[in-house]
Design an enzyme around this catalytic site. Structure first.
Site, short mmCIF file in Angstrom:
data_model
loop_
_atom_site.label_atom_id
_atom_site.label_comp_id
_atom_site.label_asym_id
_atom_site.label_seq_id
_atom_site.Cartn_x
_atom_site.Cartn_y
_atom_site.Cartn_z
N ASN A 90 72.49 43.58 12.96
CA ASN A 90 71.95 43.62 11.55
C ASN A 90 70.59 44.15 11.53
O ASN A 90 70.38 44.52 10.36
CB ASN A 90 71.76 41.83 11.53
N TYR A 155 69.01 56.79 5.67
CA TYR A 155 69.40 55.56 5.53
C TYR A 155 71.11 55.53 5.21
O TYR A 155 71.78 54.93 5.93
CB TYR A 155 68.77 54.67 4.44
N LYS A 159 74.07 54.25 7.45
CA LYS A 159 75.06 53.16 6.96
C LYS A 159 76.50 53.58 6.82
O LYS A 159 77.35 52.91 6.97
CB LYS A 159 74.49 52.47 5.44
P1 NAD Z 1 64.54 42.88 6.46
O1 NAD Z 1 63.31 44.25 6.76
O2 NAD Z 1 64.10 41.75 5.89
O3 NAD Z 1 64.90 42.55 7.95
C1 NAD Z 1 65.16 43.51 8.97
C2 NAD Z 1 64.94 43.11 10.24
O4 NAD Z 1 65.31 43.88 11.37
C3 NAD Z 1 63.59 42.65 10.52
O5 NAD Z 1 63.52 41.51 11.11
C4 NAD Z 1 63.21 43.73 11.48
O6 NAD Z 1 61.95 43.35 12.32
C5 NAD Z 1 64.44 43.89 12.30
N1 NAD Z 1 64.31 45.24 13.10
C6 NAD Z 1 63.89 46.30 12.38
N2 NAD Z 1 63.96 47.39 13.65
C7 NAD Z 1 64.40 46.73 14.70
C8 NAD Z 1 64.36 46.96 16.11
N3 NAD Z 1 64.15 48.29 16.47
N4 NAD Z 1 64.78 46.09 16.95
C9 NAD Z 1 64.98 44.88 16.56
N5 NAD Z 1 64.98 44.50 15.34
C10 NAD Z 1 64.44 45.31 14.27
O7 NAD Z 1 65.64 43.42 5.80
P2 NAD Z 1 67.05 42.91 5.31
O8 NAD Z 1 67.23 42.90 3.83
O9 NAD Z 1 67.08 41.55 5.80
O10 NAD Z 1 67.98 43.79 6.17
C11 NAD Z 1 69.05 43.10 7.03
C12 NAD Z 1 70.23 44.48 7.29
O11 NAD Z 1 70.66 44.32 5.74
C13 NAD Z 1 69.47 45.87 7.47
O12 NAD Z 1 70.43 46.22 8.35
C14 NAD Z 1 69.67 46.53 6.16
O13 NAD Z 1 69.62 47.89 6.02
C15 NAD Z 1 70.91 45.65 5.62
N6 NAD Z 1 70.84 45.78 4.07
C16 NAD Z 1 69.96 45.21 3.27
C17 NAD Z 1 70.11 45.14 2.01
C18 NAD Z 1 69.27 44.21 1.21
O14 NAD Z 1 69.53 44.84 -0.46
N7 NAD Z 1 68.34 43.65 1.34
C19 NAD Z 1 71.38 45.76 1.27
C20 NAD Z 1 72.26 46.54 2.16
C21 NAD Z 1 72.28 46.47 3.40
#
Ligand code: NAD
Length: 247
Positions: A90, A155, A159
């Protein structure tokens, strides 16, 4: 209770979508490894929330862009729980910018954190999963990995790469009873999307037939399905969680 006696490792699980996935894993009876990058406090809070439900949980620090730290994360999880049945890749970051302004280090950082990490973590868990008779890997992609998005070449590449890698690894490990799938969230309310301008949010909302943005729990529901016996004949697939965007 769909995941009793299972152990789930969720990367980047101290907030947002990862946190919701970790909590939902616990609600369904799994023991949970809550991985975090650097700040222990929020990860420990997730662990305490899980423990209050009577769930076994541990917070483990690791930068999932590092090969050594991925190996150590999986080994420490095995030392603590004896097995890893479910891996959720994630963790993710954004470093947006139009092509001509995007720095090479921004490209590399996003690819390493979002894509290479899933490769490294999958490599580290596959052998223990084979030994214990199978497992599940769920990779978090994004709607933009299928559609493209201006200002997010790094990004989107990461993905889209996650989707290709999901399908390739799924083919490789299917004979070992390891099922590999991806979820592709649309616009989910989290720290990652909190900074978007109102005008951008309104435009995105106009493309969502269900009429609202998603919650981290909406993504967690799909991940639980892909982690459970309900999806035992599903591998190499991408489950979109996007309110109907781009049908
Ligand atoms: P977020 O920024 O709240 O959470 C991301 C988490 O990843 C954080 O806890 C961060 O500390 C952790 N992280 C980042 N780099 C890291 C590393 N090198 N090692 C370990 N942990 C690490 O964002 P989110 O929205 O909860 O995103 C979670 C996932 O969902 C991501 O992969 C994001 O790309 C994907 N995503 C999010 C959305 C959205 O709309 N929020 C949409 C599509 C995909």
């Amino acid at each position: 209770m769909l995941l009793q006696n299972k152990v789930a490792l969720v990367t980047g699980a101290s907030r947002g979508i990862g946190r919701a996935i970790a909590l939902e894993m616990g609600r369904h009876g799994a023991s949970v490894v809550v991985n975090y990058a650097s700040s222990q406090g929020p990860a420990q809070e997730v662990v305490e929330e899980l423990q209050q439900m009577g769930v076994k949980a541990i917070a483990l620090q690791a930068d999932v862009a590092s090969s050594e730290e991925c190996s150590a994360l999986v080994q420490k999880s095995l030392d603590h729980f004896g097995q890893v049945d479910i891996l959720v890749n994630n963790a993710g970051i954004t470093r947006d910018g139009l092509l001509m302004r995007m720095k090479e280090e921004d490209f590399d950082a996003v690819i390493n954190t979002n894509l290479k990490s899933a490769f490294l973590m999958s490599k580290a868990v596959v052998r223990p999963m084979m030994k214990s008779g199978g497992g599940r890997i769920i990779n978090v992609s994004s709607v933009v990995g299928q559609m493209g998005n201006a200002g997010q070449a790094n990004y989107v590449a990461s993905k889209a790469g996650v989707i290709g890698m999901t399908k390739s690894i799924a083919r490789e490990v299917a004979p070992k009873n390891i099922l590999v799938n991806a979820v592709a969230p649309g616009f989910i309310e989290s720290d990652m999307t909190a900074g978007l301008k109102d005008s951008v949010r309104q435009t995105m909302l106009s493309h969502i037939p269900l009429g609202s943005f998603g919650s981290p729990e909406d993504v967690a529901g799909a991940v639980i399905y892909l982690s459970s016996e309900l999806s035992k004949y599903v591998t190499g697939q991408v489950v979109a969680v996007n309110g109907g965007m781009y049908m």
